[in-house]
Motif scaffolding. Structure first.
Motif, mmCIF file in Angstrom:
data_model
loop_
_atom_site.group_PDB
_atom_site.id
_atom_site.type_symbol
_atom_site.label_atom_id
_atom_site.label_comp_id
_atom_site.label_asym_id
_atom_site.label_seq_id
_atom_site.Cartn_x
_atom_site.Cartn_y
_atom_site.Cartn_z
ATOM 1 N N ARG A 35 15.154 47.300 -40.861
ATOM 2 C CA ARG A 35 16.285 46.461 -40.504
ATOM 3 C C ARG A 35 16.377 45.235 -41.393
ATOM 4 N N ARG A 36 15.479 45.061 -42.301
ATOM 5 C CA ARG A 36 15.476 43.879 -43.146
ATOM 6 C C ARG A 36 16.114 44.176 -44.494
ATOM 7 N N VAL A 37 16.722 43.145 -45.043
ATOM 8 C CA VAL A 37 17.244 43.277 -46.397
ATOM 9 C C VAL A 37 16.060 43.592 -47.311
ATOM 10 N N ASP A 63 15.520 37.434 -44.415
ATOM 11 C CA ASP A 63 15.556 38.652 -43.603
ATOM 12 C C ASP A 63 16.285 38.355 -42.292
ATOM 13 N N ASP A 64 16.302 39.318 -41.378
ATOM 14 C CA ASP A 64 17.047 39.143 -40.133
ATOM 15 C C ASP A 64 16.415 38.126 -39.188
ATOM 16 N N HIS A 65 15.258 37.624 -39.535
ATOM 17 C CA HIS A 65 14.590 36.595 -38.733
ATOM 18 C C HIS A 65 14.723 35.217 -39.374
ATOM 19 N N ALA A 75 22.576 31.564 -40.491
ATOM 20 C CA ALA A 75 23.403 32.777 -40.498
ATOM 21 C C ALA A 75 22.608 34.000 -40.045
ATOM 22 N N ALA A 76 21.308 34.021 -40.313
ATOM 23 C CA ALA A 76 20.477 35.149 -39.892
ATOM 24 C C ALA A 76 20.216 35.134 -38.387
ATOM 25 N N ARG A 77 20.027 33.956 -37.812
ATOM 26 C CA ARG A 77 19.555 33.858 -36.426
ATOM 27 C C ARG A 77 20.631 33.562 -35.396
ATOM 28 N N SER A 78 21.797 33.097 -35.824
ATOM 29 C CA SER A 78 22.844 32.791 -34.845
ATOM 30 C C SER A 78 23.645 34.058 -34.548
ATOM 31 N N ASP A 79 24.507 33.977 -33.554
ATOM 32 C CA ASP A 79 25.360 35.133 -33.248
ATOM 33 C C ASP A 79 26.622 35.142 -34.102
ATOM 34 N N GLU A 123 26.497 48.492 -39.605
ATOM 35 C CA GLU A 123 26.720 47.580 -38.480
ATOM 36 C C GLU A 123 25.483 46.756 -38.148
ATOM 37 N N THR A 124 24.418 46.934 -38.897
ATOM 38 C CA THR A 124 23.152 46.269 -38.595
ATOM 39 C C THR A 124 22.968 45.021 -39.437
ATOM 40 N N ARG A 125 22.729 43.897 -38.767
ATOM 41 C CA ARG A 125 22.422 42.651 -39.472
ATOM 42 C C ARG A 125 21.024 42.780 -40.055
ATOM 43 N N VAL A 126 20.927 42.642 -41.379
ATOM 44 C CA VAL A 126 19.632 42.808 -42.049
ATOM 45 C C VAL A 126 19.123 41.517 -42.667
ATOM 46 N N GLY A 127 19.934 40.477 -42.635
ATOM 47 C CA GLY A 127 19.515 39.214 -43.211
ATOM 48 C C GLY A 127 20.683 38.281 -43.385
ATOM 49 N N ALA A 128 20.523 37.332 -44.315
ATOM 50 C CA ALA A 128 21.576 36.356 -44.572
ATOM 51 C C ALA A 128 21.343 35.712 -45.931
ATOM 52 N N VAL A 129 22.416 35.108 -46.439
ATOM 53 C CA VAL A 129 22.367 34.401 -47.716
ATOM 54 C C VAL A 129 22.831 32.967 -47.484
#
Length: 144
Positions: free
Chosen positions: A14-16, A42-44, A71-75, A113-119
């Motif tokens: 599930r991680r980038v 990553d998604d955490h 961006a990774a941890r919020s909804d 559809e899976t959140r894998v991380g953020a930039v």
């Protein structure tokens, strides 16, 4: 009683991936019209890849990290979306994780559809930071 992990055992999937994160960093650096820092989490919200361009202000590193973490941890799908969600509610803003930031430039990364991380990108006006992040995510074959 059977104990089960809160997240699936294959959480790594599930991680980038590092290759994707490096592609995002390279795309931001190549596309930026001025010096920035970029942080891929990553998604955490933990670092996968990051860079600070020559000439970027030192505080852009922490700002980019906080944007990606938020961006990774919020909804919300971006820090821009989160800003809009809480702009009129100071009590709600105060209740968030203290490492969250309310500056534009943080964008969640999805694989399907899976959140894998953020930039997170920092160093230019927030709208430009966010555009750089979005284009880099697309260039890496992911979505936001």
């Amino acid at each position: 009683m059977v104990l089960r992990p809160l997240r699936p055992a294959n959480r790594q999937n599930r991680r980038v991936k590092l290759e994707q994160a490096m592609a995002i960093v390279q795309a931001v650096v190549a596309d930026a019209p001025g010096p920035v820092s970029v942080f891929v989490a990553d998604d955490h919200g933990e670092v996968v890849a990051a860079a600070t361009m020559d000439g970027a202000a030192p505080d852009t590193r922490l700002n980019a990290q906080r944007k990606a973490y938020t961006a990774a941890r919020s909804d919300a799908r971006s820090t821009s979306e989160l800003i809009e969600k809480v702009k009129d509610d100071p009590v709600e803003r105060a209740s968030f994780d203290p490492f969250f930031t309310f500056f534009r430039g943080g964008v969640a990364v999805f694989d399907g559809e899976t959140r894998v991380g953020a930039v997170g990108v920092s160093g230019l006006p927030g709208e430009v930071d966010e555009q750089l992040a979005r284009r880099a995510i697309a260039a890496a074959g992911l979505s936001c």
